[in-house]
Write an enzyme that holds these catalytic residues in place. Structure first.
Site, mmCIF file in Angstrom:
data_model
loop_
_atom_site.group_PDB
_atom_site.id
_atom_site.type_symbol
_atom_site.label_atom_id
_atom_site.label_comp_id
_atom_site.label_asym_id
_atom_site.label_seq_id
_atom_site.Cartn_x
_atom_site.Cartn_y
_atom_site.Cartn_z
ATOM 1 N N ASP A 70 -82.613 -33.253 -79.304
ATOM 2 C CA ASP A 70 -83.723 -32.315 -79.150
ATOM 3 C C ASP A 70 -84.775 -32.449 -80.245
ATOM 4 O O ASP A 70 -85.800 -31.775 -80.198
ATOM 5 C CB ASP A 70 -83.204 -30.872 -79.099
ATOM 6 C CG ASP A 70 -82.459 -30.456 -80.351
ATOM 7 O OD1 ASP A 70 -82.114 -31.333 -81.164
ATOM 8 O OD2 ASP A 70 -82.211 -29.248 -80.519
ATOM 9 N N TYR A 148 -85.575 -35.997 -89.698
ATOM 10 C CA TYR A 148 -84.507 -36.706 -90.404
ATOM 11 C C TYR A 148 -85.045 -37.801 -91.315
ATOM 12 O O TYR A 148 -84.316 -38.284 -92.190
ATOM 13 C CB TYR A 148 -83.499 -37.280 -89.406
ATOM 14 C CG TYR A 148 -82.535 -36.243 -88.895
ATOM 15 C CD1 TYR A 148 -81.293 -36.049 -89.486
ATOM 16 C CD2 TYR A 148 -82.876 -35.423 -87.827
ATOM 17 C CE1 TYR A 148 -80.419 -35.084 -89.028
ATOM 18 C CE2 TYR A 148 -82.015 -34.450 -87.360
ATOM 19 C CZ TYR A 148 -80.788 -34.278 -87.965
ATOM 20 O OH TYR A 148 -79.928 -33.307 -87.522
#
Length: 357
Positions: A70, A148
């Site tokens: 997601d 990330y």
């Protein structure tokens, strides 16, 4: 990993490699059973590290496995809202690997609105990634990175934030989640009629503390309230299932075999790109090549994933060592060896997966 002075996040760096080494054999076994018992089934993979696990399963199931995350859709929705756009009416130019991709274009009514967002300081710093990375770096990139990438672009700060948490008596993210899950199951067993409410409370707490050390390192970035209300993984999975089962074509960013869509990687590499999903599955749409600095990072991390797959396929500890040593967040072969030895001690199952010195 932290004891060795490197990041140990679940999907990124040493922790992701260890997790992959232990999880690939399980995922491949599941894929083989699906191929034998339900060869016409579609597999939607949630399991992390999602790109690596999906690639392992494609070697058995081909294109009948779709990996989901997601993060890309969340990034796209936040960027769209920052410009006052309807997130459901924009198209994303997104490319890379799972947890290693960039939003390079945000199209509404046929026009790319990302340059407008990058030029608007207030809008750019109104959402999580803008505050996490800083407007100056995003303008230097000319793109919005997946959250990330904070572990790569600000690795030192991420390590220091985690060290600060531990020095203050705090716990690692993994330790937090283990304790949280145990408490949920204990309470749900005592109050089964309240299980759903207990789970919603647990889930919200988990979302509120997601990447908390990274946000602290960036000056105390708060999560977007819209990201705390669900609608993440499960919505992406349901969108994939609707598109396939009902033959309702949808454009979704998912993890599939490249098939030449991203020129920077080979055809069998699993990539995270926009796909057209319908009854025939998920077909990657052709995207522009990555910028050189992006391609260099993506190729390196894909090489790490391939060494993990080789290690599991052959039982080779040499391949596992190469995986650790090649990763950009592991800065020493000696540290790589220390990590491999440490994980072998910590996880006895790795002795069976990697029996050959």
């Amino acid at each position: 990993a932290l004891a060795a002075g490197v990041l140990g996040q679940e999907t990124v760096g040493a922790g992701g490699i260890s997790y992959g080494l232990r999880t690939v054999p399980v995922a491949v076994d599941i894929a083989r059973r699906v191929a034998r018992l339900a060869p016409d089934a579609w597999v939607v993979n949630f399991t992390n590290p999602a790109g690596l696990i999906t690639e392992a399963m494609t070697r058995v199931l081909g294109d009948r496995v779709v990996g989901i995350c997601d993060s890309p859709v969340g990034l796209g929705r936040r960027a769209a809202r920052a410009l006052g756009l309807d997130p459901d009416r924009v198209h994303l130019d997104y490319a890379g690997l799972n947890h290693l991709g960039w939003l390079r274009g945000l199209y509404a009514d046929g026009r790319d609105r990302l340059p407008e967002l990058l030029a608007d300081e207030a809008a750019l710093t109104s959402f999580e990634e803008g505050r996490l990375f800083g407007a100056a770096w995003l303008r230097a990139l000319g793109a919005l990175p997946n959250e990330y990438l904070h572990y790569y672009y600000l690795a030192r700060e991420a390590r220091e934030a985690i060290a600060h948490t531990l020095a203050g008596g705090g716990r690692t993210r993994g330790e937090q989640l283990v304790a949280q899950q145990r408490e949920f199951y204990r309470e749900a067993a005592r109050r089964p009629a309240d299980a759903y409410d207990l789970w919603e409370r647990t889930r919200r707490e988990r979302e509120e503390t997601y990447m908390a050390d990274n946000r602290r390192a960036a000056g105390g970035v708060e999560r977007d309230p819209a990201d705390l209300d669900g609608g993440g993984y499960e919505q992406v999975a349901l969108a994939v299932m609707r598109a396939i089962a009902l033959d309702r074509p949808a454009r979704l960013v998912v993890n599939v075999r490249n098939r030449g869509a991203l020129p920077d990687l080979d055809a069998d590499a699993v990539v995270e790109v926009p796909c057209l999903v319908d009854a025939s599955g998920a077909r990657p749409l052709a995207v522009d090549p990555l910028a050189p600095h992006q391609a260099a990072l993506v190729r390196t991390v894909k090489a790490v994933e391939r060494e993990v797959l080789s290690a599991v396929d052959t039982g080779s500890r040499a391949a596992a060592l190469r995986a650790f040593a090649t990763h950009p967040l592991v800065d020493s072969v000696a540290v790589a060896q220390r990590l491999l030895d440490g994980y072998l001690r910590a996880f006895p199952e790795l002795e069976q997966i990697l029996p050959r010195p």
